[in-house]
Enzyme design. Structure first.
Site, mmCIF file in Angstrom:
data_model
loop_
_atom_site.group_PDB
_atom_site.id
_atom_site.type_symbol
_atom_site.label_atom_id
_atom_site.label_comp_id
_atom_site.label_asym_id
_atom_site.label_seq_id
_atom_site.Cartn_x
_atom_site.Cartn_y
_atom_site.Cartn_z
ATOM 1 N N ASN A 102 0.837 -1.196 0.000
ATOM 2 C CA ASN A 102 0.000 0.000 0.000
ATOM 3 C C ASN A 102 0.877 1.253 0.000
ATOM 4 O O ASN A 102 1.945 1.289 0.618
ATOM 5 C CB ASN A 102 -1.021 0.007 1.137
ATOM 6 C CG ASN A 102 -0.430 -0.209 2.514
ATOM 7 O OD1 ASN A 102 0.594 -0.854 2.673
ATOM 8 N ND2 ASN A 102 -1.090 0.331 3.525
ATOM 9 N N GLU B 40 0.380 5.196 0.702
ATOM 10 C CA GLU B 40 -0.534 6.232 1.196
ATOM 11 C C GLU B 40 -0.049 7.612 0.781
ATOM 12 O O GLU B 40 1.056 7.794 0.281
ATOM 13 C CB GLU B 40 -0.653 6.116 2.727
ATOM 14 C CG GLU B 40 -1.245 4.778 3.136
ATOM 15 C CD GLU B 40 -1.537 4.663 4.624
ATOM 16 O OE1 GLU B 40 -1.048 5.497 5.401
ATOM 17 O OE2 GLU B 40 -2.261 3.717 4.991
ATOM 18 N N CYS C 130 -4.107 0.708 -2.636
ATOM 19 C CA CYS C 130 -3.960 -0.558 -1.917
ATOM 20 C C CYS C 130 -2.892 -1.443 -2.551
ATOM 21 O O CYS C 130 -2.626 -1.363 -3.763
ATOM 22 C CB CYS C 130 -5.272 -1.335 -1.944
ATOM 23 S SG CYS C 130 -6.590 -0.606 -0.981
ATOM 24 N N GLU D 114 -3.005 -4.586 -3.291
ATOM 25 C CA GLU D 114 -3.500 -5.489 -4.342
ATOM 26 C C GLU D 114 -3.520 -4.793 -5.703
ATOM 27 O O GLU D 114 -3.122 -5.372 -6.726
ATOM 28 C CB GLU D 114 -4.927 -5.956 -4.023
ATOM 29 C CG GLU D 114 -5.056 -6.785 -2.757
ATOM 30 C CD GLU D 114 -5.351 -5.957 -1.514
ATOM 31 O OE1 GLU D 114 -4.808 -4.840 -1.386
ATOM 32 O OE2 GLU D 114 -6.134 -6.438 -0.675
ATOM 33 N N CYS E 211 -10.305 -4.874 -0.099
ATOM 34 C CA CYS E 211 -11.409 -3.909 -0.008
ATOM 35 C C CYS E 211 -12.297 -4.025 -1.255
ATOM 36 O O CYS E 211 -11.960 -4.722 -2.220
ATOM 37 C CB CYS E 211 -10.860 -2.487 0.137
ATOM 38 S SG CYS E 211 -10.301 -1.762 -1.421
ATOM 39 N N CYS F 21 -10.673 -3.134 -4.613
ATOM 40 C CA CYS F 21 -9.718 -4.168 -5.047
ATOM 41 C C CYS F 21 -10.450 -5.412 -5.548
ATOM 42 O O CYS F 21 -10.027 -6.046 -6.512
ATOM 43 C CB CYS F 21 -8.766 -4.524 -3.914
ATOM 44 S SG CYS F 21 -7.573 -3.213 -3.591
HETATM 45 N N1 THU Z 1 -5.275 -1.542 2.350
HETATM 46 C C1 THU Z 1 -4.680 -2.332 1.405
HETATM 47 O O1 THU Z 1 -3.593 -2.026 0.906
HETATM 48 N N2 THU Z 1 -5.314 -3.471 1.061
HETATM 49 C C2 THU Z 1 -6.442 -3.957 1.643
HETATM 50 O O2 THU Z 1 -6.914 -5.017 1.272
HETATM 51 C C3 THU Z 1 -7.092 -3.190 2.723
HETATM 52 C C4 THU Z 1 -6.577 -1.815 2.927
HETATM 53 C C5 THU Z 1 -4.554 -0.343 2.798
HETATM 54 C C6 THU Z 1 -5.099 0.976 2.366
HETATM 55 C C7 THU Z 1 -4.567 1.881 3.463
HETATM 56 O O3 THU Z 1 -3.249 2.277 3.148
HETATM 57 C C8 THU Z 1 -4.519 1.007 4.696
HETATM 58 O O4 THU Z 1 -4.549 -0.326 4.215
HETATM 59 C C9 THU Z 1 -5.645 1.217 5.668
HETATM 60 O O5 THU Z 1 -6.875 1.159 5.041
#
Ligand code: THU
Length: 130
Positions: free
Chosen positions: A43, A45, A54, A56, A87, A90
């Site tokens: 991920n 941010e 994300c 994925e 999520c 994704c």
């Molecule tokens: N996140 C992912 O990278 N993948 C997921 O399946 C769930 C959420 C990340 C997004 C964000 O940076 C952090 O997790 C919190 O939501």
């Protein structure tokens, strides 16, 4: 090592690169192509929060942008007791590019569970609706 173990390991390694200073929730993903390659993502941010990507989708975009098509499995690794499913956004993207693949969720303590995309994403919107 089994193919599943290798995929989880690749996702664990990718998680090390997570840029998650806002949530401190570090995620790694690994995608296996039918040609046998593994593409990873973490991920990423952003201070604006909403631009966060994300793990994925990073893995999927890396694979697609390198010309890869056809995938057989995906793994998602976090460091939480409750395993992390992809999520909604994704799931839509995994369905588009991977279809009904097994999604393995794992944590750093060795807990893991595998669900098919069809279970995680029933009644999808896809090209069959167009
Ligand atoms: N996140 C992912 O990278 N993948 C997921 O399946 C769930 C959420 C990340 C997004 C964000 O940076 C952090 O997790 C919190 O939501």
């Amino acid at each position: 090592m089994s193919e599943k173990d290798l995929l989880i390991d690749a996702a664990k390694q990718a998680r090390e690169n997570a840029h998650a200073p806002y949530s401190n929730f570090r995620v790694g993903a690994a995608l296996r192509s039918t040609s046998g390659r593994i593409f990873t993502g973490c991920n990423v941010e952003n201070a604006s929060y909403g631009l966060t990507m994300c793990a994925e989708r990073v893995a999927i975009f890396k694979a697609i942008s390198e010309g890869e098509r056809g995938f057989s499995a995906i793994a998602v690794v976090t460091d939480t007791d409750a395993l992390t499913p992809p999520c909604g956004a994704c799931r839509q993207l995994i369905w588009e590019f991977c279809g009904d693949v097994p999604v393995t969720m794992a944590n750093l303590s060795g807990k893991r569970e595998t669900l098919q995309m069809k279970e995680l994403f029933p009644r999808p919107f896809d090209d069959s609706n167009l």
